[in-house]
Design an enzyme around this catalytic site. Structure first.
Site, short mmCIF file in Angstrom:
data_model
loop_
_atom_site.label_atom_id
_atom_site.label_comp_id
_atom_site.label_asym_id
_atom_site.label_seq_id
_atom_site.Cartn_x
_atom_site.Cartn_y
_atom_site.Cartn_z
N GLU A 252 0.81 -1.24 0.00
CA GLU A 252 0.00 0.00 0.00
C GLU A 252 0.84 1.29 0.00
O GLU A 252 0.63 2.17 0.83
CB GLU A 252 -0.95 0.00 1.20
CG GLU A 252 -1.88 -1.19 1.24
CD GLU A 252 -2.91 -1.12 2.37
OE1 GLU A 252 -2.85 -0.20 3.20
OE2 GLU A 252 -3.78 -2.01 2.41
N GLU A 358 -6.12 -10.81 -1.20
CA GLU A 358 -6.92 -10.59 0.02
C GLU A 358 -8.41 -10.55 -0.32
O GLU A 358 -9.13 -9.63 0.08
CB GLU A 358 -6.48 -9.29 0.70
CG GLU A 358 -5.00 -9.23 1.00
CD GLU A 358 -4.56 -7.98 1.76
OE1 GLU A 358 -5.41 -7.27 2.32
OE2 GLU A 358 -3.34 -7.72 1.78
#
Ligand code: XIL
Length: 445
Positions: A252, A358
């Site tokens: 991220e 995810e």
């Protein structure tokens, strides 16, 4: 003469105008209804419903078990209906039905509406076919070191061949204070993976959201900070060399909105090329380890997607990256399949491995349900199927794994993250498989 000419022009214009008006009206009458998703799904029927067409006298409804309407249900070949809904019952559980509608006014019949698929609820339990027995790629699940026994472990070992630690391989857990590592949980997970012949994906060395306080408030110089990060990455990757075969090195790094580099403590102290440095240290520590960059909103935001591909391109020039992780925290209604496909296409065209890392699919993104309704469970199932289908079609050489972020609904991180009820995963709290699980299986066909 002039007056007569003018009058005739006027009459002609009026005539033309009136003709075009009635043409317009006819076009409206011939307007095509839009079919809505089936309502009130039960185990033997549903309600078909559609939009009103201006001035329509009635509607013709077709229902079939074939998507191409090559056969019709008895009585449902152009069934004439004046309302905007019709209840259809006496259907078979587990079977998919299709419906479409036309509008009629007088002698005019419109084109067909869109086709709606309505799956009649099956009454029995969902099939329990193990995902890994059917999938031709690695299917992943997250684990916690405290939950590697009992029914959770039974399901992991039966269904999955790849595991990721949910939070124990993050910096705040592995490196809680300067110079002191805590590898107790990681060692346990590594042992579990080794004992059970599971592939273990490392997640995540550098993540702004799991940085220990002593690092965010680092008291040394920038050079000392960099030495510390190098030491951390080298220590962790070296310790698990050959056992953890892939790592999300940076997680991220792209900031939402601006799509520029997030101004994390790592960027502040080490500069814009902190990413490159981290990947280089990981590469040096274990050259055989597959290095991934992982991020969210990879599919739903084209700008972010471009920023992620730019990071990958910059790393690839120096052979510092092997794959991309698309987190896939998505909802039953978005992003569109085409956006998910764009993630895959960009990854494959760069010859990188693709990890859907995810996956969870919110069923209640608008927080307007207190229980998972049958209709929504089916929509969620269809999204699971869509995602799996897309992953399944990736060239073998580029498939890394498809990892689901949690086992049972109540264990999902999303419930506290969004602060409201949801059912994003594939298992009920009693460990039984949900329709989402059936959707996964169907996506493999
Ligand atoms: C989440 C875990 O599920 C939680 O248990 C933890 O408290 C916070 O992190 N993106 C990621 C994951 O990369 O590591 C996050 O996992 C979810 C969002």
């Amino acid at each position: 003469m002039k007056i007569r000419q003018a009058l005739s022009i006027l009459f002609i214009s009026l005539f033309v105008l009136s003709c075009s008006k009635s043409d317009e009206a006819e076009e409206v009458v011939a307007g095509v209804p839009s079919a809505y998703a089936a309502a009130k799904l039960t185990n033997d029927g549903f309600t078909a419903n559609w939009t009103r067409v201006y001035h329509a006298d009635k509607y013709l409804v077709d229902v079939s078990t074939k998507a191409d309407f090559s056969t019709f249900l008895p009585n449902y070949n152009a069934l004439s209906v004046t309302a905007l809904t019709v209840d259809i019952s006496g259907l078979t559980a587990g079977v998919s039905y299709y419906y479409r509608v036309r509008a009629v006014r007088g002698a005019l019949i419109s084109a067909f509406s869109n086709v709606i698929t309505a799956e009649i609820l099956s009454t029995g339990p969902e099939p329990t076919t193990a995902l890994k027995d059917v999938a031709n790629f690695n299917v992943g699940m997250i684990v916690r070191s405290s939950k590697l026994t009992g029914q959770t472990s039974d399901i992991i070992l039966r269904e999955f061949d790849n595991i990721t630690s949910e939070y124990e391989m993050k910096m705040d857990k592995m490196y809680p204070s300067n110079g002191t590592y805590d590898f107790v949980a990681v060692d346990k997970i590594v042992k579990y993976a080794t004992d059970n012949n599971l592939n273990l994906h490392g997640h995540a060395l550098i993540w702004h959201n799991a940085t220990p306080d002593w690092v965010t408030k680092f008291s040394g110089t920038n050079a000392e900070f960099e030495t510390m990060v190098k030491g951390y990455i080298t220590t962790v990757v070296t310790r698990y060399k050959g056992k953890i075969k892939s790592w999300d090195v940076v997680n991220e790094a792209v900031e939402d909105g601006s799509n520029t580099l997030r101004n994390s403590i790592f960027r502040q102290k080490m500069g814009d090329d902190y990413i490159k440095k981290c990947y280089q240290w990981a590469r040096d520590a274990d050259p055989a380890c597959k290095l991934f960059y992982n991020d969210y909103n990879f599919a739903s935001n084209a700008g972010k997607r471009a920023a992620i591909f730019k990071i990958a391109d910059d790393l690839k020039v120096n052979n510092l990256i092997d794959g991309l992780g698309a987190q896939m925290h998505i909802s039953y209604k978005s992003p569109a399949a085409s956006d998910i496909q764009a993630v895959v296409n960009g990854t494959v065209s760069r010859n990188l491995l693709m990890h859907f890392s995810e996956l969870d699919i919110q069923a209640n993104p608008d927080n307007n349900m207190t229980t998972l309704t049958p209709e929504r469970a089916i929509e969620q199932k269809n999204k699971y199927k869509e995602v799996v289908k897309i992953f399944n079609a990736i060239p073998k050489a580029n498939q890394y794994a498809l990892t689901v972020w949690g086992l049972r609904d109540s264990e999902s991180w999303l419930i506290s993250f969004w602060g409201h009820a949801d059912w994003p995963l594939m298992y009920n709290d009693d460990y039984s498989a949900k329709k989402a699980h059936t959707g996964f299986l169907e996506g493999l066909k």
